[in-house]
Design a protein around this motif. Structure first.
Motif, mmCIF file in Angstrom:
data_model
loop_
_atom_site.group_PDB
_atom_site.id
_atom_site.type_symbol
_atom_site.label_atom_id
_atom_site.label_comp_id
_atom_site.label_asym_id
_atom_site.label_seq_id
_atom_site.Cartn_x
_atom_site.Cartn_y
_atom_site.Cartn_z
ATOM 1 N N ALA A 84 0.809 -1.223 0.000
ATOM 2 C CA ALA A 84 0.000 0.000 0.000
ATOM 3 C C ALA A 84 0.837 1.266 0.000
ATOM 4 O O ALA A 84 0.441 2.285 -0.582
ATOM 5 N N LEU A 85 2.017 1.241 0.637
ATOM 6 C CA LEU A 85 2.838 2.452 0.682
ATOM 7 C C LEU A 85 3.246 2.889 -0.718
ATOM 8 O O LEU A 85 3.184 4.076 -1.061
ATOM 9 N N GLU A 86 3.677 1.937 -1.544
ATOM 10 C CA GLU A 86 4.096 2.271 -2.902
ATOM 11 C C GLU A 86 2.944 2.905 -3.671
ATOM 12 O O GLU A 86 3.122 3.913 -4.371
ATOM 13 N N THR A 87 1.740 2.328 -3.513
ATOM 14 C CA THR A 87 0.562 2.873 -4.195
ATOM 15 C C THR A 87 0.282 4.289 -3.718
ATOM 16 O O THR A 87 0.037 5.207 -4.520
ATOM 17 N N LEU A 88 0.325 4.492 -2.405
ATOM 18 C CA LEU A 88 0.037 5.809 -1.838
ATOM 19 C C LEU A 88 1.042 6.851 -2.314
ATOM 20 O O LEU A 88 0.672 7.957 -2.729
ATOM 21 N N LEU A 89 2.339 6.525 -2.258
ATOM 22 C CA LEU A 89 3.360 7.495 -2.638
ATOM 23 C C LEU A 89 3.279 7.830 -4.129
ATOM 24 O O LEU A 89 3.442 8.992 -4.520
ATOM 25 N N ASN A 90 3.041 6.825 -4.967
ATOM 26 C CA ASN A 90 2.917 7.093 -6.401
ATOM 27 C C ASN A 90 1.728 8.004 -6.687
ATOM 28 O O ASN A 90 1.816 8.915 -7.526
ATOM 29 N N THR A 91 0.615 7.787 -5.988
ATOM 30 C CA THR A 91 -0.564 8.634 -6.176
ATOM 31 C C THR A 91 -0.303 10.044 -5.664
ATOM 32 O O THR A 91 -0.651 11.035 -6.321
ATOM 33 N N ALA A 92 0.316 10.147 -4.471
ATOM 34 C CA ALA A 92 0.615 11.465 -3.905
ATOM 35 C C ALA A 92 1.563 12.246 -4.810
ATOM 36 O O ALA A 92 1.415 13.456 -4.995
ATOM 37 N N ALA A 93 2.572 11.555 -5.391
ATOM 38 C CA ALA A 93 3.513 12.226 -6.297
ATOM 39 C C ALA A 93 2.814 12.689 -7.575
ATOM 40 O O ALA A 93 3.042 13.803 -8.054
ATOM 41 N N ALA A 94 1.953 11.831 -8.120
ATOM 42 C CA ALA A 94 1.268 12.171 -9.369
ATOM 43 C C ALA A 94 0.324 13.355 -9.187
ATOM 44 O O ALA A 94 0.216 14.218 -10.064
ATOM 45 N N GLU A 95 -0.348 13.406 -8.040
ATOM 46 C CA GLU A 95 -1.336 14.462 -7.808
ATOM 47 C C GLU A 95 -0.778 15.603 -6.963
ATOM 48 O O GLU A 95 -1.492 16.569 -6.684
ATOM 49 N N GLN A 96 0.512 15.488 -6.537
ATOM 50 C CA GLN A 96 1.174 16.489 -5.692
ATOM 51 C C GLN A 96 0.354 16.831 -4.449
ATOM 52 O O GLN A 96 0.137 17.993 -4.094
ATOM 53 N N VAL A 97 -0.095 15.778 -3.773
ATOM 54 C CA VAL A 97 -0.811 15.916 -2.513
ATOM 55 C C VAL A 97 0.211 15.897 -1.372
ATOM 56 O O VAL A 97 0.973 14.937 -1.239
ATOM 57 N N PRO A 98 0.267 16.941 -0.551
ATOM 58 C CA PRO A 98 1.204 16.920 0.583
ATOM 59 C C PRO A 98 0.819 15.817 1.575
ATOM 60 O O PRO A 98 -0.364 15.573 1.823
ATOM 61 N N ILE A 99 1.819 15.162 2.112
ATOM 62 C CA ILE A 99 1.587 14.098 3.093
ATOM 63 C C ILE A 99 2.519 14.307 4.279
ATOM 64 O O ILE A 99 3.450 15.110 4.240
ATOM 65 N N MET A 100 2.237 13.577 5.351
ATOM 66 C CA MET A 100 3.135 13.513 6.508
ATOM 67 C C MET A 100 3.630 12.089 6.631
ATOM 68 O O MET A 100 2.834 11.141 6.570
ATOM 69 N N VAL A 101 4.946 11.916 6.794
ATOM 70 C CA VAL A 101 5.555 10.595 6.935
ATOM 71 C C VAL A 101 6.271 10.547 8.278
ATOM 72 O O VAL A 101 7.219 11.301 8.504
ATOM 73 N N PHE A 102 5.803 9.674 9.177
ATOM 74 C CA PHE A 102 6.387 9.496 10.503
ATOM 75 C C PHE A 102 7.188 8.194 10.513
ATOM 76 O O PHE A 102 6.653 7.125 10.198
ATOM 77 N N VAL A 103 8.461 8.273 10.883
ATOM 78 C CA VAL A 103 9.305 7.085 11.053
ATOM 79 C C VAL A 103 9.972 7.202 12.403
ATOM 80 O O VAL A 103 10.471 8.266 12.778
ATOM 81 N N GLY A 104 9.990 6.086 13.151
ATOM 82 C CA GLY A 104 10.592 6.177 14.478
ATOM 83 C C GLY A 104 11.077 4.868 15.032
ATOM 84 O O GLY A 104 10.995 3.798 14.414
ATOM 85 N N ASN A 105 11.607 4.981 16.228
ATOM 86 C CA ASN A 105 12.046 3.866 17.046
ATOM 87 C C ASN A 105 11.737 4.261 18.488
ATOM 88 O O ASN A 105 11.060 5.273 18.717
ATOM 89 N N ARG A 106 12.221 3.499 19.466
ATOM 90 C CA ARG A 106 11.839 3.803 20.842
ATOM 91 C C ARG A 106 12.392 5.136 21.343
ATOM 92 O O ARG A 106 11.902 5.689 22.322
#
Length: 328
Positions: free
Chosen positions: A238-260
Motif C-alpha cells: 500500500a505504501l508504494e501505491t500511496l506514494l505514487n498517487t501522492a507524487a502524481a497528484e502532488q498531494v502533501p503528506i506527513m511521513v512518521f518514522v521512528g524507534n523507541r
C-alpha cells in the motif's frame, strides 16, 4: 622431558575484526558490519573510540541547543525496515519533562530522552572521504538518531561541540542494558468491547499508544480486533501505491518514522520515487526515504477520533506487529 613451547595467539579485538571486514568491502555500513560481527552498532561504534569515534557526555539540553551552531545538517532516524533523512537546522528545540522536540519547517523530531543513553562524535570513511556525524544509541546499542554534516555545515562548530562535550571515558567498552519485554495480554484477557469503546472515546491521537499498552496489545492485535470501521487491512504494497498517487497528484503528506528513542516527520509533497531491489525510495532534495519492502508484513487504514474530527492514517507493520511507519 622437555615440555613443548605454547604460543598464545591473542584473540582479535572487535576493532581488529571490523578492520578486516572493511578491507573486504570498504563501502559496507556500520549497521551491517555490526550484524555480521554479532554485536550492536553502539558497541561497534564504541570500539572505534580513540580512532574515528569520540565518546561524548549526555548533557542533552546543552548538546541539542549547541547543534544549531552547525547550520544545515542531515537528520537521520530509522528502524530495522525504513530510513528517514531530512536536511535542515536544529533550531526551535524544546523540552517537556523527559521528552524533547525540534520543530521547524524542515527538521521535525519527537525525542524520548530516557532512550538516549550513549552519544558519540564519529568521523567515518565513506566513499573516499570522511563523513563527520553525531550518533545516539539506546541502552541496548540500537541507533536512535544520527546527525550528519553536509558540505555547507559549519565544520569548525562541529569541532567545538566535540571538544566541549568530550567524555573523560574514551575506552572501547560499551555497557549494554537489556530492555525488558513489553507484557502482552492473552486472547482470553482481551475485552474487545472495551477496546472499541476506549478507541472511539479518544480525543487526541497521542492517546492511542497508552491505550493499547494498558490493554497489553500490539498495534497489529489492536487493529485486527477493532473492526473495519476503525482499522481496515490493505495489501502490504500500500505504501508504494500511496506514494505514487501522492507524487502524481502532488498531494502533501506527513511521513512518521521512528524507534523507541525518536520519531522523525516529513511534511510536504514527494516527487522522485525509485525502486531498487528490495528498497522503495523517495529521493527528493532535502528528503530521502528508504523502505525495505520485504519487511512490511501488513498495512492498515486506521481511523482515530480526536476533538477536531477523525484522523485517518496508513500504518505499515512488521511481522512482530509493531509500526514501521505512519503516513497521514
Amino acid at each position: 622431558m622437555i615440555q613443548p613451547t605454547v604460543t598464545d595467539t591473542p584473540t582479535p579485538s572487535l576493532r581488529d575484526r571490523l578492520d578486516q571486514l572493511r578491507k573486504q568491502n570498504p563501502r559496507r555500513r556500520m549497521r551491517d558490519l555490526a550484524d555480521e560481527l554479532n554485536v550492536s552498532e553502539g558497541a561497534l561504534t564504541a570500539a572505534c573510540c580513540g580512532r574515528e569515534a569520540v565518546r561524548l557526555k549526555t548533557d542533552w539540553v546543552e548538546f541539542l541547543h549547541d547543534l544549531n551552531d552547525l547550520g544545515p545538517v542531515m537528520a537521520l532516524t530509522r528502524n530495522h525496515a525504513i530510513v528517514h533523512e531530512k536536511d535542515g537546522v536544529f533550531d526551535h528545540v524544546g523540552f517537556i519533562g523527559h521528552m524533547a522536540q525540534v520543530v521547524n519547517h524542515d527538521i521535525d523530531l519527537r525525542i524520548f530522552l530516557r532512550h538516549w543513553q550513549h552519544l558519540f562524535a564519529v568521523e567515518q570513511p565513506s566513499h573516499g572521504r570522511i563523513l563527520p556525524s553525531f550518533q545516539v544509541y539506546d541502552g541496548e546499542g540500537h541507533a536512535v538518531h544520527k546527525i550528519y554534516l553536509r558540505d555547507e555545515s559549519r565544520h569548525e562548530a562541529y569541532r567545538r561541540i566535540v571538544q566541549k562535550h568530550r567524555h573523560a571515558d574514551q575506552s572501547p567498552a560499551f555497557h549494554a542494558e537489556a530492555v525488558p519485554p513489553t507484557p502482552t495480554a492473552s486472547r482470553d484477557e482481551i475485552d474487545i468491547d472495551q477496546l472499541r469503546e476506549r478507541w472511539k472515546a479518544m480525543k487526541d491521537t497521542h492517546d492511542f499508544f497508552p491505550m493499547i499498552r494498558q490493554l497489553g496489545l500490539t498495534r497489529h492485535r489492536a487493529n485486527t480486533l477493532a473492526g473495519e470501521d476503525l482499522a481496515r487491512p490493505l495489501p502490504a504494497s500500500a505504501l508504494e501505491t500511496l506514494l505514487n498517487t501522492a507524487a502524481a497528484e502532488q498531494v502533501p503528506i506527513m511521513v512518521f518514522v521512528g524507534n523507541r528513542g525518536c520519531i522523525q516527520i516529513h511534511t510536504g509533497p514527494v516527487k522522485a520515487l525509485k525502486e531498487m531491489g528490495p528498497w522503495f525510495n523517495v529521493l527528493d532534495p532535502g528528503f530521502n526515504l528508504h523502505l525495505r519492502q520485504d519487511q512490511v508484513s501488513s498495512a492498515w487504514v486506521v481511523r482515530k477520533p480526536t476533538g477536531d474530527g477523525t484522523v485517518t492514517s496508513l500504518e505499515l507493520l512488521d511481522e512482530g506487529g509493531e509500526v514501521i511507519a505512519y503516513l497521514f
